[in-house]
Design an enzyme around this catalytic site. Structure first.
Site, PDB file in Angstrom:
ATOM      1  N   TYR A 154       0.842  -1.207   0.000  1.00 25.29           N
ATOM      2  CA  TYR A 154       0.000   0.000   0.000  1.00 25.29           C
ATOM      3  C   TYR A 154       0.882   1.264   0.000  1.00 25.29           C
ATOM      4  O   TYR A 154       0.639   2.207  -0.750  1.00 25.29           O
ATOM      5  CB  TYR A 154      -0.892  -0.051   1.241  1.00 25.29           C
ATOM      6  CG  TYR A 154      -1.928   1.041   1.341  1.00 25.29           C
ATOM      7  CD1 TYR A 154      -3.110   0.991   0.604  1.00 25.29           C
ATOM      8  CD2 TYR A 154      -1.734   2.120   2.198  1.00 25.29           C
ATOM      9  CE1 TYR A 154      -4.065   1.991   0.719  1.00 25.29           C
ATOM     10  CE2 TYR A 154      -2.686   3.115   2.331  1.00 25.29           C
ATOM     11  CZ  TYR A 154      -3.851   3.049   1.585  1.00 25.29           C
ATOM     12  OH  TYR A 154      -4.795   4.047   1.706  1.00 25.29           O
ATOM     13  N   LYS A 158       1.029   4.134  -2.830  1.00 28.32           N
ATOM     14  CA  LYS A 158       0.639   5.512  -2.518  1.00 28.32           C
ATOM     15  C   LYS A 158       1.810   6.490  -2.692  1.00 28.32           C
ATOM     16  O   LYS A 158       1.592   7.654  -3.050  1.00 28.32           O
ATOM     17  CB  LYS A 158       0.071   5.588  -1.102  1.00 28.32           C
ATOM     18  CG  LYS A 158      -1.267   4.845  -0.938  1.00 28.32           C
ATOM     19  CD  LYS A 158      -2.345   5.427  -1.839  1.00 28.32           C
ATOM     20  CE  LYS A 158      -3.730   4.861  -1.539  1.00 28.32           C
ATOM     21  NZ  LYS A 158      -4.760   5.415  -2.457  1.00 28.32           N
TER      22      LYS A 158
HETATM   23  P1  NDP Z   1     -13.376   2.289   1.140  1.00 25.78           P
HETATM   24  O1  NDP Z   1     -12.864   0.903   1.303  1.00 25.78           O
HETATM   25  O2  NDP Z   1     -14.471   2.783   1.996  1.00 25.78           O
HETATM   26  O3  NDP Z   1     -13.803   2.531  -0.398  1.00 25.78           O
HETATM   27  C1  NDP Z   1     -12.963   2.163  -1.445  1.00 25.78           C
HETATM   28  C2  NDP Z   1     -13.651   2.462  -2.746  1.00 25.78           C
HETATM   29  O4  NDP Z   1     -12.791   2.072  -3.822  1.00 25.78           O
HETATM   30  C3  NDP Z   1     -14.951   1.658  -2.910  1.00 25.78           C
HETATM   31  O5  NDP Z   1     -15.902   2.450  -3.580  1.00 25.78           O
HETATM   32  C4  NDP Z   1     -14.495   0.515  -3.778  1.00 25.78           C
HETATM   33  O6  NDP Z   1     -15.522  -0.095  -4.535  1.00 25.78           O
HETATM   34  C5  NDP Z   1     -13.535   1.250  -4.701  1.00 25.78           C
HETATM   35  N1  NDP Z   1     -12.710   0.326  -5.472  1.00 25.78           N
HETATM   36  C6  NDP Z   1     -11.805  -0.556  -5.039  1.00 25.78           C
HETATM   37  N2  NDP Z   1     -11.289  -1.241  -6.080  1.00 25.78           N
HETATM   38  C7  NDP Z   1     -11.859  -0.752  -7.203  1.00 25.78           C
HETATM   39  C8  NDP Z   1     -11.771  -1.034  -8.591  1.00 25.78           C
HETATM   40  N3  NDP Z   1     -10.957  -1.980  -9.066  1.00 25.78           N
HETATM   41  N4  NDP Z   1     -12.507  -0.308  -9.452  1.00 25.78           N
HETATM   42  C9  NDP Z   1     -13.351   0.649  -9.002  1.00 25.78           C
HETATM   43  N5  NDP Z   1     -13.539   0.940  -7.703  1.00 25.78           N
HETATM   44  C10 NDP Z   1     -12.792   0.244  -6.819  1.00 25.78           C
HETATM   45  O7  NDP Z   1     -12.084   3.205   1.287  1.00 25.78           O
HETATM   46  P2  NDP Z   1     -11.892   4.757   1.571  1.00 25.78           P
HETATM   47  O8  NDP Z   1     -13.066   5.519   1.137  1.00 25.78           O
HETATM   48  O9  NDP Z   1     -11.386   4.891   2.937  1.00 25.78           O
HETATM   49  O10 NDP Z   1     -10.666   5.042   0.590  1.00 25.78           O
HETATM   50  C11 NDP Z   1     -10.751   5.855  -0.570  1.00 25.78           C
HETATM   51  C12 NDP Z   1      -9.336   6.215  -0.992  1.00 25.78           C
HETATM   52  O11 NDP Z   1      -8.705   6.916   0.075  1.00 25.78           O
HETATM   53  C13 NDP Z   1      -8.459   4.999  -1.262  1.00 25.78           C
HETATM   54  O12 NDP Z   1      -7.603   5.271  -2.341  1.00 25.78           O
HETATM   55  C14 NDP Z   1      -7.662   4.851   0.022  1.00 25.78           C
HETATM   56  O13 NDP Z   1      -6.449   4.194  -0.184  1.00 25.78           O
HETATM   57  C15 NDP Z   1      -7.477   6.311   0.388  1.00 25.78           C
HETATM   58  N6  NDP Z   1      -7.162   6.544   1.794  1.00 25.78           N
HETATM   59  C16 NDP Z   1      -8.025   6.176   2.795  1.00 25.78           C
HETATM   60  C17 NDP Z   1      -7.694   6.419   4.115  1.00 25.78           C
HETATM   61  C18 NDP Z   1      -8.558   6.040   5.243  1.00 25.78           C
HETATM   62  O14 NDP Z   1      -8.117   6.164   6.399  1.00 25.78           O
HETATM   63  N7  NDP Z   1      -9.790   5.616   5.046  1.00 25.78           N
HETATM   64  C19 NDP Z   1      -6.400   7.055   4.454  1.00 25.78           C
HETATM   65  C20 NDP Z   1      -5.592   7.398   3.325  1.00 25.78           C
HETATM   66  C21 NDP Z   1      -5.965   7.153   2.062  1.00 25.78           C
HETATM   67  P3  NDP Z   1     -16.404  -1.338  -3.931  1.00 25.78           P
HETATM   68  O15 NDP Z   1     -17.405  -0.724  -3.016  1.00 25.78           O
HETATM   69  O16 NDP Z   1     -16.978  -1.957  -5.159  1.00 25.78           O
HETATM   70  O17 NDP Z   1     -15.436  -2.229  -3.212  1.00 25.78           O
END
Ligand code: NDP
Length: 246
Positions: A154, A158
């Site tokens: 990860y 990132k």
């Molecule tokens: P969630 O797990 O709540 O949501 C992740 C989202 O990404 C979901 O909508 C998921 O879809 C989608 N996704 C994953 N794989 C794919 C794919 N192949 N194609 C399309 N959509 C996909 O995570 P967060 O909202 O927390 O994270 C959002 C972003 O923020 C990410 O990039 C994460 O790494 C980053 N982030 C999050 C942090 C945190 O503390 N939460 C901290 C730092 C960064 P589905 O519902 O279908 O699985």
């Protein structure tokens, strides 16, 4: 602050940070394309936006597929005639210490979190270059800046997103396309929801502001970068982490 008249495509818009960005951008007047690999799940976000008086539609988008990314962009441009903002938000975790980390988990995280950004940005650049304007915002993480044990895959992805952001920003600046990243800390979403109450408390104790963040707090930074108020900002990383990584 207004995004009126702009079309925004958000990947992974059906929940978490992506959903919050979609709601915030729609509230600021953008027409929001909700990219999701589970379109039916994004329909609830569309309904929520419409109930609040905003405009949105759902686009099938799997960031793991080059064809899907380019079809999604074509669909957005076909429907709205433009693509002003791309938010590369979709991401996954497959945590494990390096010695136990399988090649499959390495590949999957790099493919979704880094190559997905390449795939969608490449597709979105075509209409943006034609229009000689556009904004790309990539969701990185403080883990890409400071590391985290159990997350080498990860963190590598990132950190890669940050290098990608700066390089692309330099490539397309002359065409008035801005590329920036937002690096959130620990935000309350499903991604961090698996932590026990004890782990969450220990985590909050390390954060200078004393609490984890809300998706809406990340969305606010994304909206700022997307808008004309940020017209002279490119190649930057805005950290939204309650002071954790300072
Ligand atoms: P969630 O797990 O709540 O949501 C992740 C989202 O990404 C979901 O909508 C998921 O879809 C989608 N996704 C994953 N794989 C794919 C794919 N192949 N194609 C399309 N959509 C996909 O995570 P967060 O909202 O927390 O994270 C959002 C972003 O923020 C990410 O990039 C994460 O790494 C980053 N982030 C999050 C942090 C945190 O503390 N939460 C901290 C730092 C960064 P589905 O519902 O279908 O699985």
């Amino acid at each position: 602050m207004s995004l009126a008249g702009k079309t925004a495509l958000i990947t992974g818009a059906n929940r978490g940070i992506g959903r919050a960005v979609a709601l915030a951008m729609a509230e600021k007047g953008a027409l929001v394309a909700l990219g999701s690999r589970r379109p039916e799940a994004a329909e609830t976000v569309r309904e929520e936006i419409e109930k609040r008086g905003g405009q949105a539609f759902v686009v099938a988008l799997d960031v793991g597929s080059t064809a899907s990314c380019s079809e999604a962009v074509d669909q957005v441009v076909g429907r709205t005639g433009r693509l002003d903002i791309l938010v590369n938000n979709a991401g996954i975790t497959r945590d494990s210490v390096l010695l136990r980390l399988s090649e499959e988990d390495w590949d999957q995280v790099l493919d979704t979190n880094l190559k997905g950004v390449y795939r969608c940005s490449r597709a979105a650049l075509r209409p943006m270059l034609k229009a000689r304007s556009g904004v790309i915002i990539n969701i990185s993480s403080i883990v890409g800046l400071i590391g985290n044990p159990g997350q080498v895959n990860y963190a590598a992805a990132k950190a890669g997103v940050i290098g990608f952001t700066k390089s692309l920003a330099r490539e397309v600046a002359s065409r008035q396309i801005r590329v920036n990243a937002v690096a959130p800390g620990f935000i309350d979403t499903d991604m961090t929801g698996s932590l026990s109450e004890e782990q969450q408390k220990a985590l909050a104790a390390r954060i200078p502001l004393g609490r984890t963040g809300k998706p809406e707090e990340v969305a606010a930074a994304v909206c700022f970068l997307a808008g004309d108020e940020a017209s002279y900002i490119t190649g930057q990383v805005i950290v939204v982490d309650g002071g954790l990584a300072m």
